[in-house]
Design an enzyme around this catalytic site. Structure first.
Site, PDB file in Angstrom:
ATOM      1  N   ARG B  51       0.839  -1.200   0.000  1.00 33.05           N
ATOM      2  CA  ARG B  51       0.000   0.000   0.000  1.00 33.05           C
ATOM      3  C   ARG B  51       0.872   1.247   0.000  1.00 33.05           C
ATOM      4  O   ARG B  51       2.021   1.216   0.425  1.00 33.05           O
ATOM      5  CB  ARG B  51      -0.848   0.052   1.275  1.00 33.05           C
ATOM      6  CG  ARG B  51      -1.658  -1.171   1.480  1.00 33.05           C
ATOM      7  CD  ARG B  51      -2.309  -1.089   2.861  1.00 33.05           C
ATOM      8  NE  ARG B  51      -2.861  -2.383   3.209  1.00 33.05           N
ATOM      9  CZ  ARG B  51      -3.470  -2.639   4.366  1.00 33.05           C
ATOM     10  NH1 ARG B  51      -3.572  -1.695   5.288  1.00 33.05           N
ATOM     11  NH2 ARG B  51      -3.965  -3.830   4.603  1.00 33.05           N
ATOM     12  N   ASP B  53       0.192   5.409   1.371  1.00 28.02           N
ATOM     13  CA  ASP B  53      -0.760   6.239   2.115  1.00 28.02           C
ATOM     14  C   ASP B  53      -1.346   7.360   1.257  1.00 28.02           C
ATOM     15  O   ASP B  53      -0.818   7.667   0.190  1.00 28.02           O
ATOM     16  CB  ASP B  53      -0.046   6.895   3.308  1.00 28.02           C
ATOM     17  CG  ASP B  53       0.075   5.945   4.476  1.00 28.02           C
ATOM     18  OD1 ASP B  53      -0.575   4.888   4.463  1.00 28.02           O
ATOM     19  OD2 ASP B  53       0.843   6.261   5.410  1.00 28.02           O
ATOM     20  N   ARG B 198       8.653   7.472   6.563  1.00 26.21           N
ATOM     21  CA  ARG B 198       8.286   8.821   7.018  1.00 26.21           C
ATOM     22  C   ARG B 198       8.784   9.095   8.439  1.00 26.21           C
ATOM     23  O   ARG B 198       9.116  10.242   8.770  1.00 26.21           O
ATOM     24  CB  ARG B 198       6.781   9.015   6.906  1.00 26.21           C
ATOM     25  CG  ARG B 198       6.330   9.155   5.443  1.00 26.21           C
ATOM     26  CD  ARG B 198       4.828   9.059   5.280  1.00 26.21           C
ATOM     27  NE  ARG B 198       4.133  10.047   6.074  1.00 26.21           N
ATOM     28  CZ  ARG B 198       2.811  10.060   6.272  1.00 26.21           C
ATOM     29  NH1 ARG B 198       2.055   9.110   5.712  1.00 26.21           N
ATOM     30  NH2 ARG B 198       2.262  10.991   7.007  1.00 26.21           N
TER      31      ARG B 198
END
Lengths: 247, 247
Positions: B51, B53, B198
């Site tokens: 995935r 975000d 991140r």
């Protein structure tokens, strides 16, 4: 009252051009809203060097407005930006003479038109250039470009439905930058007719693609007939780069 | 039936991430819609390497799907792209082995995180990097970055609300590119935990800003505690650059 001159940049993708229009999101409307809020006035006058079309970008558009607010000049960009959406920014602001006018005081403008050579239109540049599947002949475009500098009647490069009568303009410079997978057209002049840069870009591209010869450029200018020039290039490749106000 | 492996790029700005969610515009939903239309199936299975975000971009995300359509492999990108919105593109497609799996066959991934140093957040890059008003100390960030390569329990760099139990991952390389007014963090590894890149970016930035010392990096890794690391960097600076599948 004092007059403020400000340089602004905007991503044109989300705007229906510069000028206020009913029920459309425009650059001018967004500026009027932010400045109107600061001045507690719903009607506020903001004047630009000229309009830009829907989806056309600006790196250095110039505006002016009058204010009675006692904000130190260095704080103006921060103050306005805090009320503007992220797709438009005030870059610099300065106090101008009372008779400065963003449009009438302008001595010249520079536009940039960007093409990108790519088989697939990148999601990241789709709104910021015009994509070409095949690289045009930049040398042919350069040969054709030599016909433009100087003072000419540019009727062939003006959208037919324009109320302007005097179509004489002076082009100072027209350069083609070959950046490998990008080609930039950079043009500066005294002023530009409606769609003039996009019609010049479209015509030079047709020459670069071999649809027309470089020698045709001078003949198209001389014809003073919109039907003789090429197609109007799409708006998303166009940037208003700079407005000059002499010394 | 044959299995197709495709490399895709997307501008994450307009997507609520990769994975299908009710009433949200997601990358997977848009792919299912396009491929479902081609296959005349409303439910169509599309599997990605992992995935991404909301607002995170991809330059080289990899997907796979099974098809009974007899489209020549070279035509697949054109066929799918004609049904996709402009913010997502299929770059390449190839026929894969029946047991190829976009997620489980992946041997490694590379992410890029982009910071731009600028007083004013440019309208043109606002969705494509994280803006910093002051340039951080890249050398300090590089010293801290040396602690990451290798196999570690990266619990300190994993969002606390994740169901994953095994938080051991291998980082192959972590580089900081100083590009003048841009700094890029480029990290490759066997796999990444939720928000891992991140949180690493946010922690290295705090070191670059002098809020923490470079020596802290190794201690934060050893602590295996999310609270010890820095803030999660914003999504718009992150790009999934490449997915590797060994030989």
């Amino acid at each position: 009252m004092k007059r403020i001159k400000a340089v602004i940049a905007y991503d044109g993708s989300g705007f229906s051009g510069f000028q206020v229009q009913p029920n459309k999101r425009t650059v001018q409307a967004v500026l009027i809203q932010a400045l109107g809020k600061m001045h507690k006035q719903t009607e506020f006058k903001v004047t630009a060097s000229g309009r830009t079309d829907a989806k056309v970008h600006a790196l250095g558009q110039v505006i002016h407005f009058d204010t009675w607010l006692a904000i130190p000049i260095a704080r103006w960009p921060i103050a306005i930006n805090s009320l503007l959406p992220a797709d438009i920014r005030v870059l610099t602001a300065e106090e101008a003479a009372d008779d400065f006018h963003a449009r009438f005081s302008a001595a010249g403008k520079t536009y940039r038109y960007k093409w990108k050579i790519s088989n697939i239109i990148s999601p990241f540049t789709r709104n910021f250039c015009t994509h070409l599947p095949i690289k045009p002949d930049v040398e042919a475009m350069r040969r054709a470009a030599r016909a433009f500098p100087g003072t000419h009647d540019f009727s062939s490069f003006c959208s037919a439905n324009t109320p302007v009568i005097d179509k004489v303009r002076t082009v100072y410079q027209l350069e083609l930058e070959d950046r490998g997978d990008e080609i930039h057209l950079v043009i500066s002049g005294s002023g530009f007719l409606y769609n003039m840069v996009r019609i010049i870009a479209g015509t030079l591209l047709e020459i670069g693609m071999g649809i027309r010869s470089p020698e045709e450029a001078a003949k198209i200018i001389a014809a003073q007939d919109r039907d003789r020039a090429g197609k109007t290039a799409p708006p998303q490749g166009l940037y208003l780069e700079k407005v000059d106000y002499g010394s």
